[in-house]
Design a protein around this motif. Structure first.
Motif, short mmCIF file in Angstrom:
data_model
loop_
_atom_site.label_atom_id
_atom_site.label_comp_id
_atom_site.label_asym_id
_atom_site.label_seq_id
_atom_site.Cartn_x
_atom_site.Cartn_y
_atom_site.Cartn_z
N GLY A 218 2.10 -25.17 -2.05
CA GLY A 218 2.80 -24.77 -0.83
C GLY A 218 3.81 -23.67 -1.09
O GLY A 218 3.50 -22.67 -1.74
N GLU A 219 5.05 -23.84 -0.62
CA GLU A 219 6.08 -22.82 -0.76
C GLU A 219 7.00 -23.06 -1.95
O GLU A 219 8.02 -22.40 -2.09
N ALA A 220 6.61 -23.98 -2.82
CA ALA A 220 7.50 -24.40 -3.90
C ALA A 220 7.95 -23.25 -4.80
O ALA A 220 9.08 -23.27 -5.32
N TYR A 221 7.10 -22.23 -4.99
CA TYR A 221 7.45 -21.15 -5.91
C TYR A 221 7.88 -19.87 -5.20
O TYR A 221 8.22 -18.88 -5.87
N VAL A 222 7.87 -19.85 -3.90
CA VAL A 222 8.21 -18.63 -3.16
C VAL A 222 9.64 -18.21 -3.47
O VAL A 222 10.58 -19.00 -3.34
N ASP A 223 9.76 -16.95 -3.91
CA ASP A 223 11.07 -16.34 -4.20
C ASP A 223 11.88 -17.12 -5.24
O ASP A 223 13.11 -17.06 -5.25
N GLN A 224 11.17 -17.83 -6.11
CA GLN A 224 11.85 -18.55 -7.19
C GLN A 224 11.82 -17.71 -8.47
O GLN A 224 10.91 -16.91 -8.68
N PRO A 225 12.82 -17.86 -9.34
CA PRO A 225 12.82 -17.11 -10.60
C PRO A 225 11.68 -17.56 -11.52
O PRO A 225 11.14 -18.66 -11.36
N GLU A 226 11.34 -16.69 -12.48
CA GLU A 226 10.20 -16.95 -13.37
C GLU A 226 10.30 -18.27 -14.10
O GLU A 226 9.30 -18.95 -14.31
N ASP A 227 11.50 -18.64 -14.54
CA ASP A 227 11.60 -19.85 -15.35
C ASP A 227 11.20 -21.11 -14.57
O ASP A 227 10.95 -22.15 -15.15
N VAL A 228 11.13 -20.98 -13.25
CA VAL A 228 10.73 -22.12 -12.42
C VAL A 228 9.20 -22.27 -12.41
O VAL A 228 8.68 -23.39 -12.47
N TRP A 229 8.49 -21.14 -12.33
CA TRP A 229 7.05 -21.21 -12.10
C TRP A 229 6.16 -20.66 -13.21
O TRP A 229 4.96 -20.96 -13.26
N LEU A 230 6.70 -19.87 -14.15
CA LEU A 230 5.85 -19.14 -15.09
C LEU A 230 4.93 -20.06 -15.90
O LEU A 230 3.72 -19.84 -15.99
#
Length: 581
Positions: A218-230
């Motif tokens: 969903g929107e969990a990674y939208v506009d999040q910094p790299e360390d959150v999603w990479l």
């Protein structure tokens, strides 16, 4: 049945008899004695170099040895003549019945005729494709995939225990770039405008991956910094790309036994273990390399590094295994990966690389030699580039991949069989032109068509014979009177068939599956030649009116030819054609 091996044994037995009689000294090495087809078929059926290679160690004249050897050879019922030629070569002719017996042997053996025990069950690892998991396979990967797969099949046919392996390069920075590219497509799926910069991959194949990621998180990674999603996107994207690559390989009918992850080497002690093995052997040290030859890079400066002493094993320079920041170089995990292969008990390693890996050959051979104590050889095969043409012009197809032509584009144009065969019509280290018009052309100039046409022609003969009431089952053809195959054109075709077991061993020994494709073209040419001669000489036609016995003998030859063609195509991964339209 391998006639060349059989006659080679006759020659060796004769040489041993000469030793027993004192005509040759004891202790001679017969390893270089060969029996092979003569360069000029007019000289005979086979030729041996025995006298030439034994003259010096025997301290005798080649012709003197040859003349005595000829006396022994003609005593064998299979050999009708043995003649000394030139300085001491011996040309042999075999009885027609020997050649005619090949047809029965082929029909009894089926596509196993020509299989060899040469490999002795030795374990061979063939690593091929091994593309970075950053996108679908492109046309360059296609050649490596076909070559590696055919080589693996060839080695299996020659008696080796073969493992097909794909090394997933999922431990380097390119996988982070993939994750960032997928993230951009993920944002795009959420309606944002994105720009592919900093080397990210713009290929359209990532659109679906981005959408799938959106569906998952969903929107969990939208506009999040790299360390959150990479880390998670990297894992997700790599799995998606490997699914795509597996699908590409299936289009080519390539099935791997092992997919080995580079990432599995990190944080598990495997890299450290391999380097420790080299350290224990005194092959890892701290040192400073000489500047590169030629023009000195502006940013070059001498610095102490951790080096592998690869020059002890034939390399040009010692190789860094650790960067100045303490991180491993790309060479370190490759050392660990090959160390793992050695520990898995393989007797031979074969790596199939792209043409751009030429500088990698010596260092990898050095590493494997050091790690295995010289026990395990590694053969590195480089596949040169493929150029695509259509209507005489360079041909570019899909833009879906961004910057390259995809494997699936080629296969969708011409099919897997044509793709595979054409990729093997040149030696792997020679450039290959893939002309879409030529590979679909129905002419002698198209080797794919020419070989398939030969097999289809035989199938046509079998159908027509059955329609004429002639029984053409293999059981009946095996018992046909092959002595009726006495015309020089028929014997010529049989002699080509008889070369098949020898050719398999040569191709396997040199790791050159293109030899199979070349042989099949020659065999097909001989079949077509016999067919065409039948237009002028009715006695050479495969179906003889009102003479079932003669027809069955002649059809047995056609059927034997088709069996060998099917066996060869099987090695190449190509299905034989029953009919062509």
């Amino acid at each position: 049945m391998n006639l060349f091996t059989d006659i080679h044994a006759v020659v060796l037995a004769a040489l041993e008899q000469m030793q027993a009689e004192g005509a040759l000294p004891e202790g001679l090495d017969f390893a270089n004695v060969t029996v092979e087809p003569p360069r000029d078929p007019l000289h005979g059926d086979m030729a041996t170099n025995a006298a030439m290679v034994l003259a010096k160690p025997a301290k005798a004249k080649p012709r003197d040895i040859a003349e005595k050897l000829v006396e022994k050879l003609i005593a064998d019922d299979r050999i009708t003549s043995a003649e000394v030629a030139g300085p001491g070569f011996i040309n042999l002719r075999l009885a027609p019945g020997v050649w005619q017996g090949v047809v029965e042997a082929v029909l009894k053996g089926g596509t196993s005729f020509g299989r060899s025990s040469m490999g002795g069950g030795k374990k061979v690892n063939v690593e091929y494709v091994s593309a970075n998991p950053t996108g679908p396979l492109h046309v360059g990967h296609t050649r490596g995939a076909v070559f590696g797969d055919a080589l693996a099949s060839l080695l299996d046919y020659a008696g080796y225990d073969v493992t097909r392996e794909y090394y997933i390069n999922d431990g380097g920075a390119q996988v982070d770039v993939l994750a960032r590219s997928v993230y951009l497509r993920y944002l795009e799926a959420h309606g944002q405008e994105v720009a592919f910069e900093d080397g990210t991959y713009p290929g359209e194949y990532l659109i679906e991956v981005g959408q799938t990621l959106k569906d998952k998180v969903g929107e969990a990674y939208v506009d999040q910094p790299e360390d959150v999603w990479l880390a998670e996107v990297r894992e997700f994207a790599t799995a998606a790309m490997m699914d795509l690559i597996r699908e590409d390989l299936r289009l080519l009918n390539v099935e791997m036994d092992v997919f080995y992850s580079e990432k599995s080497l990190y944080g598990t002690g495997r890299i450290e273990g391999a380097i420790q093995d080299l350290t224990d052997k005194g092959l890892i040290y701290r040192g400073t390399l000489e500047p590169p030859k030629g023009k000195l890079p502006e940013d070059w400066e001498p610095r102490e590094q951790t080096l592998f002493k690869s020059t002890d094993y034939g390399d040009d320079v010692d190789r860094p295994i650790m960067k100045s920041d303490g991180a491993w170089t790309y060479f370190a995990p490759d050392i660990a990966y090959h160390y793992d292969k050695v520990q898995r008990g393989f007797d031979l390693l074969i790596d199939v690389f792209g043409a751009d890996h030429g500088g990698y050959v010596k260092r990898m051979k050095a590493a494997v030699s050091a790690l295995s104590g010289g026990r395990v050889p590694v053969d590195i095969k480089l596949c040169q580039l493929v150029k695509l043409f259509k209507n005489g012009e360079p041909f570019k197809m899909s833009k879906r991949a961004g910057t390259f032509i995809m494997l699936r584009d080629v296969v969708e144009q011409v099919g897997p069989d044509v793709t595979r065969f054409v990729m093997l019509t040149r030696k792997n280290d020679a450039p290959l032109d893939f002309d879409f018009d030529k590979v679909l052309e129905q002419s002698k100039e198209n080797p794919v068509f020419y070989v398939q046409y030969a097999h289809a022609r035989v199938s046509s003969v079998l159908r027509k014979a059955a329609e004429a009431g002639i029984t053409v089952s293999d059981d009946v053809l095996i018992s046909a009177d092959q002595t009726k195959l006495d015309h020089e054109a028929e014997l010529h075709l049989i002699k080509k068939i008889a070369e098949w077991p020898r050719l398999v061993e040569i191709a396997a020994r040199t790791n050159e599956p293109h030899r199979i494709a070349f042989y099949l073209y020659e065999l097909a040419s001989d079949l077509h030649g016999l067919w065409n001669r039948g237009n002028d000489v009715p006695a050479l036609r495969f179906i003889q009116d009102d003479d079932s016995a003669t027809s069955q003998a002649k059809i047995s030859l056609a059927r034997a030819t088709a069996v060998v063609i099917a066996a060869g195509l099987g090695i190449l991964g190509v299905k034989p054609a029953e009919e062509l339209r």
